[in-house]
Design a protein around this motif. Structure first.
Motif, PDB file in Angstrom:
ATOM      1  N   ASP A  61     104.726  54.284  94.098  1.00  0.00           N
ATOM      2  CA  ASP A  61     104.974  54.655  92.660  1.00  0.00           C
ATOM      3  C   ASP A  61     104.778  53.200  92.275  1.00  0.00           C
TER       4      ASP A  61
ATOM      5  N   LYS B 159     104.241  50.702  88.749  1.00  0.00           N
ATOM      6  CA  LYS B 159     104.526  50.621  87.409  1.00  0.00           C
ATOM      7  C   LYS B 159     104.360  49.125  87.124  1.00  0.00           C
TER       8      LYS B 159
ATOM      9  N   ASN C 136      93.539  49.095  90.782  1.00  0.00           N
ATOM     10  CA  ASN C 136      93.162  50.520  90.085  1.00  0.00           C
ATOM     11  C   ASN C 136      94.004  51.219  90.350  1.00  0.00           C
ATOM     12  N   LYS C 137      95.080  51.477  89.764  1.00  0.00           N
ATOM     13  CA  LYS C 137      96.186  52.381  90.082  1.00  0.00           C
ATOM     14  C   LYS C 137      95.799  54.058  90.220  1.00  0.00           C
ATOM     15  N   SER C 138      94.847  54.221  89.461  1.00  0.00           N
ATOM     16  CA  SER C 138      94.489  55.799  89.584  1.00  0.00           C
ATOM     17  C   SER C 138      93.875  56.102  91.138  1.00  0.00           C
ATOM     18  N   GLN C 139      93.399  54.878  91.759  1.00  0.00           N
ATOM     19  CA  GLN C 139      92.534  55.219  92.963  1.00  0.00           C
ATOM     20  C   GLN C 139      93.444  54.704  94.170  1.00  0.00           C
TER      21      GLN C 139
ATOM     22  N   SER D 251      95.646  55.243  97.410  1.00  0.00           N
ATOM     23  CA  SER D 251      95.702  56.127  98.446  1.00  0.00           C
ATOM     24  C   SER D 251      96.551  55.846  99.532  1.00  0.00           C
TER      25      SER D 251
END
Length: 250
Positions: free
Chosen positions: A170, A172, A215-218, A220
């Motif tokens: 997670d 934030k 880059n939080k969306s990437q 993995s």
């Protein structure tokens, strides 16, 4: 738990010149027995059967391991290093045995050693208390490595017994929280336990402060051989000094 990757047993003492003797860690161990067998389980996250060597020395058993960190780039800046890359563990079985009596396998960060006793040493096993609540929900603090390149951060955490679906991340703002919970099936009520260092259940949490250009969306992650690998790409190149310190919670 499915076990695979049979490991051979070598008779005699280890070669003191080999890299296995660069001792830096003692793995957590469970030792138990029944009337017919003696069982040993060692935590060896990140190791494969090629990384392990087992030596039969009289009544003693020597287990050694040496591994390499799985990193995607050759040139890295080391931010923190906690994971241990070698170990040697010696245990006196206190009974005569042949290497043919041993079966040794490795799976998901655990090394399983089973010794079939001869009829001469078969003794009745004492009654032992039920283990179903022993060290249940024990909270622990997995070791981690964190490395940085110009394009990304990589992390690796030792979490033997976990699968990819057992762990979560997670992010934030600039805080990364990694959590996990597992339930192991390593214990049997019909066995007499001489040593218990691996809990029935484990949960963990680690928190890291990240650069502000991740880059939080990437992001993995995956788990392999009892090790969690986290990949965090950057939005732009940053300096090492801009990476914040890790915030640790036991």
């Amino acid at each position: 738990m499915k076990i695979s990757n049979l490991i051979p047993v070598i008779e005699g003492k280890p070669n003191h010149k080999e890299t296995f003797n660069k001792v830096s860690n003692f793995p957590a161990v469970n030792v138990s027995e029944t009337r017919e067998t003696l069982k040993i389980v060692l935590e060896v996250p990140g190791y494969t059967h090629e990384d392990i060597a087992v030596y039969a020395m009289g009544s003693r058993l020597s287990v050694s391991g040496s591994r390499k960190e799985n990193a995607t780039e050759k040139l890295k800046i080391l931010l923190s290093k906690e994971r241990i890359n070698s170990f040697r563990w010696v245990y006196d079985l206190k009974l005569p045995y042949k290497k043919e009596d041993l079966t040794i396998t490795i799976e998901n960060g655990f090394l399983f050693i089973t010794l079939i006793k001869s009829e001469k040493v078969m003794l009745p096993v004492k009654n032992v208390p039920v283990l179903e609540n022993y060290m249940e929900d024990n909270f622990y603090f997995p070791r981690a490595n964190v490395v940085e390149s110009e394009s990304h951060l990589e992390m690796s955490l030792e979490i033997p017994g976990y699968k990819t679906e057992d762990v979560f991340i997670d992010i934030k703002d600039t805080s990364l929280m990694i959590t996990g919970k597992r339930k192991l099936e390593l214990y049997n009520q019909g066995e007499q336990y001489h040593r218990i260092e691996i809990p029935l259940r484990n949960s963990f949490m680690r928190m890291f402060e990240l650069p502000d250009n991740i880059n939080k969306s990437q992001a993995s992650w995956h788990v392999e051989n009892g090790v969690m690998f986290v990949f965090l790409p950057k939005l732009k190149t940053i300096l090492k000094e801009e990476v914040g310190r890790e915030t640790m919670f036991a």
